[in-house]
Write a protein that holds these residues in place. Structure first.
Motif, PDB file in Angstrom:
ATOM      1  N   LEU A 158       0.816  -1.206   0.000  1.00 33.26           N
ATOM      2  CA  LEU A 158       0.000   0.000   0.000  1.00 33.26           C
ATOM      3  C   LEU A 158       0.855   1.264   0.000  1.00 33.26           C
ATOM      4  CD1 LEU A 158      -2.813  -0.988   2.541  1.00 33.26           C
ATOM      5  CD2 LEU A 158      -2.888  -1.077   0.047  1.00 33.26           C
ATOM      6  N   ASP A 159       2.177   1.121   0.079  1.00 30.25           N
ATOM      7  CA  ASP A 159       3.043   2.303   0.032  1.00 30.25           C
ATOM      8  C   ASP A 159       3.292   2.786  -1.391  1.00 30.25           C
ATOM      9  OD1 ASP A 159       4.702   0.385  -0.957  1.00 30.25           O
ATOM     10  OD2 ASP A 159       6.260   0.576   0.575  1.00 30.25           O
ATOM     11  N   GLY A 160       2.658   2.137  -2.388  1.00 29.33           N
ATOM     12  CA  GLY A 160       2.771   2.571  -3.772  1.00 29.33           C
ATOM     13  C   GLY A 160       3.941   1.990  -4.528  1.00 29.33           C
ATOM     14  N   THR A 161       4.553   0.919  -3.998  1.00 26.31           N
ATOM     15  CA  THR A 161       5.693   0.304  -4.674  1.00 26.31           C
ATOM     16  C   THR A 161       5.471  -1.197  -4.811  1.00 26.31           C
ATOM     17  OG1 THR A 161       6.924  -0.097  -2.622  1.00 26.31           O
ATOM     18  CG2 THR A 161       7.289   2.006  -3.753  1.00 26.31           C
ATOM     19  N   VAL A 162       6.088  -1.755  -5.827  1.00 26.44           N
ATOM     20  CA  VAL A 162       6.223  -3.203  -6.005  1.00 26.44           C
ATOM     21  C   VAL A 162       7.714  -3.488  -6.012  1.00 26.44           C
ATOM     22  CG1 VAL A 162       5.831  -5.157  -7.533  1.00 26.44           C
ATOM     23  CG2 VAL A 162       4.061  -3.431  -7.279  1.00 26.44           C
ATOM     24  N   ARG A 163       8.162  -4.381  -5.134  1.00 21.33           N
ATOM     25  CA  ARG A 163       9.600  -4.623  -4.966  1.00 21.33           C
ATOM     26  C   ARG A 163       9.933  -6.072  -5.290  1.00 21.33           C
ATOM     27  NH1 ARG A 163      12.163  -0.457  -2.085  1.00 21.33           N
ATOM     28  NH2 ARG A 163      10.714   1.081  -1.213  1.00 21.33           N
ATOM     29  N   ALA A 164      11.105  -6.251  -5.872  1.00 21.18           N
ATOM     30  CA  ALA A 164      11.627  -7.581  -6.191  1.00 21.18           C
ATOM     31  C   ALA A 164      12.867  -7.823  -5.334  1.00 21.18           C
ATOM     32  CB  ALA A 164      11.978  -7.687  -7.672  1.00 21.18           C
TER      33      ALA A 164
END
Length: 575
Positions: free
Chosen positions: A114-120
């Motif tokens: 929900l922080d506006g990021t997608v992380r790998a």
């Protein structure tokens, strides 16, 4: 005071010494932390910490060796499925983690937040190597990764769009628009030569996208109820959709034809909170199932949601097979189905007394849309829910994220007696008679033991076969029993010390029936994942053993050289 140790700002719930008195175990319930401290050497023997807030998402690795979980605390954790220990924690997210996915190669874990990021995250070097963002700030509620691991898609719950990124360079490739409400789920599936993306939304539609063509094509399926979850069957031939009215719809993704329907409202169960002013039947009308997944072979459907039950359905017959109760912990609310006189007083329900105002007859109500309850109240009880369910790729277990925590259920027990193709002539005595007859009929004994499907008897029959007879018996048992024997050998790799013996069985069976198994690759994929998991675990064990032996030999060599140098020095001094 002999020693002082600080573990954080939270209070320590429990502490105990071991029998020798050199290890001290400390537990902190608020953080979900367990620490074993050796106070003499001042070092940690064991340090484990779970999610200190609610678990929201989970995903198995392709080989089933570890689990990835995401929680409301923003952390992503990897858990070993064999030991149950967490071996790495990623803390880069600053808000709740809504979904986690593991790449097909197993070398990357992708999470949305929900922080506006997608992380790998890299599962080899344990670092965040990609961060995907949108042009406008968006809260991502769902996530999907294609089979190659090169395309990452995330759905937004405020802008109603699907964002498509490239894993290689991290660039935003496409923004898919069309939904008119928050997106609740997305999933990739292989439909023949094409790979399709299916998305569900609260706008009562399911859309099918072909994002790998030059012009994105879409097909819209109207559900006539808010859609809460969607999942592709592993073979790509079917899409399951979970709606707000507790119905599960099955569609053919290419033609968008409905091929099945499950009315799951009766399986939701009846329950009420302690502070509810209505009956359990009325309180349950606004509940629904919110998550679902297919089994590894696509034959079962597993669903959970705003209920204390997890249900398993037969995907083809659309009937309920079993219903599991998540918890019986009375420190949670939402477990009771009827009013109890033990909780009532002359002034009303005991749970209602602490939330009433002193100078008013009105009861304090939580704000609209609150899912977790009023945490500002004097006594707060979490509600029993199921946030995510997932089947293991090996087909031997499944896991669920619940209010109780991460629950793992196994489909295999040694005490389970589950024979097949049985007739009155097949008994343990007949199996042993075939083993001890002259000449020994090993093939007949192995087939009868497999049909009885009793662990100790099958182990006795298989391990009685000489190594030189393995190719002949493998050729004689047939494809049907070869699959059963392969599964048995994969399980025995973790239990037995006869490693080379069972590896010989596995190699011979795969060479003999490789072509036939390849034709049914979709059906035997759980078996192949189970074999891969067992072999990788043994490989890791042998690597650790080899490294330990190499270190011991090096240490012994250094000691021997020091002893020789001392003896030489001593002889020189004597001379």
């Amino acid at each position: 005071m002999l020693h002082s140790l600080s573990l954080g700002e939270q209070s320590i719930t429990t502490a105990t010494f071991n029998r020798a008195g050199d290890w001290l175990a400390l537990g902190t319930s608020d953080l979900g932390q367990l620490v074993v401290w050796e106070w003499q050497s001042q070092c940690f023997v064991l340090k484990q910490q779970g999610h200190y807030d609610q678990l929201l998402a989970l995903e198995y690795s392709p080989d089933g060796q570890y689990l990835a979980t995401g929680g409301a605390d923003g952390k992503v954790k990897l858990w070993n499925t064999s030991s149950g220990f967490c071996f790495v924690t990623f803390s880069e997210h600053t808000a709740a983690t809504t979904a986690v996915k593991v790449a097909q190669s197993g070398k990357a874990v992708i999470s949305s937040s929900l922080d506006g990021t997608v992380r790998a995250f890299d599962t080899i070097r344990y670092r965040n190597f990609r961060t995907f963002t949108s042009p406008r700030p968006a809260q991502f509620s769902c996530l999907a990764v294609d089979s190659s691991g090169d395309v990452v898609c995330a759905g937004s719950q405020d802008s109603f769009e699907i964002f498509v990124w490239s894993m290689k360079n991290g660039h935003l490739m496409e923004i898919l628009s069309g939904h008119e409400a928050p997106i609740s789920g997305i999933s990739f599936g292989n439909c023949g030569a094409n790979q399709l993306l299916v998305s569900s939304s609260w706008d009562e539609t399911v859309r099918v996208w072909d994002i790998f063509k030059s012009k994105v094509q879409q097909e819209t399926i109207r559900i006539h109820s808010e859609v809460l979850a969607v999942a592709f069957r592993p073979d790509g031939s079917e899409v399951a959709v979970c709606a707000l009215n507790c119905t599960i719809h099955f569609y053919e993704p290419v033609s968008s034809l409905q091929i099945g329907l499950i009315e799951a409202k009766a399986d939701l169960g009846r329950f009420r909170r302690e502070t509810d002013m209505v009956s359990a039947k009325t309180a349950s009308q606004g509940r629904s199932f919110t998550t679902l997944c297919y089994s590894a072979d696509g034959s079962w459907i597993l669903i959970g949601g705003q209920t204390k039950y997890i249900c398993i359905y037969h995907a083809k017959e659309h009937v309920l097979l079993r219903r599991f109760e998540v918890s019986k912990n009375w420190s949670f609310t939402g477990l009771t189905e009827f009013l109890s006189r033990r909780t009532n007083t002359e002034f009303g329900a005991r749970a209602m007394m602490d939330v009433e105002e002193d100078d008013s007859d009105r009861r304090t109500l939580s704000l609209p849309g609150v899912k977790s309850g009023d945490m500002a109240s004097r006594h707060f009880k979490p509600e029993v829910k199921v946030y995510s369910v997932q089947f293991s790729p090996t087909g031997q277990s499944w896991a669920a994220c619940t209010t109780e925590g991460l629950l793992v259920y196994s489909t295999h027990t040694d005490e389970l007696f589950d024979p097949f193709d049985l007739d009155p002539s097949i008994t343990p005595e007949s199996v042993r008679n075939a083993l001890h007859s002259v000449p020994c009929d090993y093939g007949r004994a192995v087939i009868m033991a497999l049909r009885l499907n009793e662990l100790n008897l099958t182990t006795e029959a298989v391990e009685s076969v000489p190594v030189t007879e393995i190719p002949l018996i493998s050729h004689a048992i047939g494809e049907r029993y070869a699959r059963v024997l392969l599964e048995f050998c994969a399980l025995q790799l973790d239990r037995s010390r006869h490693l080379e013996f069972y590896l010989t069985w596995i190699q011979t069976l795969l060479f003999e029936y490789g072509a036939a198994l390849k034709r049914n690759s979709a059906a035997i994929m759980p078996l192949l994942h189970l074999l891969q998991k067992a072999l990788m675990r043994k490989k890791d064990d042998f690597l650790k053993l080899a490294q330990r032996n190499a270190s011991s030999l090096k240490y012994a060599e250094v000691l021997m050289k020091l002893a020789q140098a001392d003896s030489t020095t001593e002889s020189v001094m004597q001379e």
